[in-house]
Design an enzyme around this catalytic site. Structure first.
Site: not given
Ligand code: SAH
Length: 215
Positions: A61
């Site tokens: 993000s």
């Molecule tokens: N907090 C992260 C943001 C990554 S984007 C950072 O700082 O980089 C969001 C992430 O959520 C992705 O890696 C995606 O694979 C994960 N995600 C989406 N649905 C999910 C679920 N049901 N359970 C666990 N992770 C999930």
């Protein structure tokens, strides 16, 4: 001063102008080397206030959104926090400097494995991650004082609300479509009643049910 340090200071100043006033949040952002969480090709842009691509088609993000959600979460050193969506690990790393313990779930094994390596290298010892479906939360470690979801659900996941402590706060993007997501703040009072507030229009990758199938 190296180039990164100058860019980092500029970013912190921009975050302050954008309304991030919690100095503990700003100093946590300052302490985490964002370039480590980003694929090599984009590293020179690590301290721009923009989202960037990470593997498996996901994104890290924008720093403002990380700072904003962290500030709204009201972290403090007594709190145990659950993050859904480890991704690059950046948000968890920021929280690790502000909370007692961070639990983080990711549905892509490759992202989870990489994040663990990085946390070890950066000596962030209070983060525990697991491959798992964030919709279900982390029953064995519940309840949590704080929950932050970094992928957008179409509706508020009920199982996560169940795992929030009385007096707890949950911050998550919610929206039926990518064009109409809002960051929502849920507050659970001492009697277990939940208050819901919409905070900010955003655009996140979707929260997807189940583990990812990887080849
Ligand atoms: N907090 C992260 C943001 C990554 S984007 C950072 O700082 O980089 C969001 C992430 O959520 C992705 O890696 C995606 O694979 C994960 N995600 C989406 N649905 C999910 C679920 N049901 N359970 C666990 N992770 C999930």
């Amino acid at each position: 001063m190296n180039n990164n340090a100058a860019q980092k200071i500029r970013l912190i100043m921009e975050l302050r102008r954008q309304g991030i006033s919690d100095t503990s949040v700003l100093s946590a952002i300052e302490r985490v080397p964002r370039e480590e969480f980003i694929p090599k090709t984009f590293r020179d842009r690590a301290y721009e206030n923009i989202a960037l691509p990470i593997p498996s088609g996901q994104t890290i993000s924008q720093p403002f959104i990380v700072a904003y959600m962290t500030q709204m979460l009201k972290p403090d050193p007594r709190r145990k926090v659950l993050e859904i969506g480890t991704g690059s690990g950046y948000q968890a790393a920021v929280l690790s400097h502000l909370c007692r313990r961070v639990y983080s779930l990711e549905r892509f094994r490759s992202l989870q494995v990489e994040a663990v390596r990085l946390f070890e290298r950066l000596k962030l010892m209070n983060i525990t991650t697991k491959l798992g479906d964030g919709y279900k939360g982390w029953v064995e470690q519940a309840p949590f004082d704080r929950i932050i979801v970094t992928a957008a659900a179409t509706e508020i996941p009920a199982l996560l609300v169940d795992q929030l402590n009385d007096g707890g706060i949950m911050i998550l993007p919610v929206g039926p479509e990518p064009s109409s997501q809002q960051i929502v703040k849920l507050t659970k009072d001492a009697t277990g009643k939940v208050l819901e507030e919409e905070l900010l229009a955003v655009r996140f990758v979707p929260l997807v049910q189940g583990l990812a199938v990887e080849t």
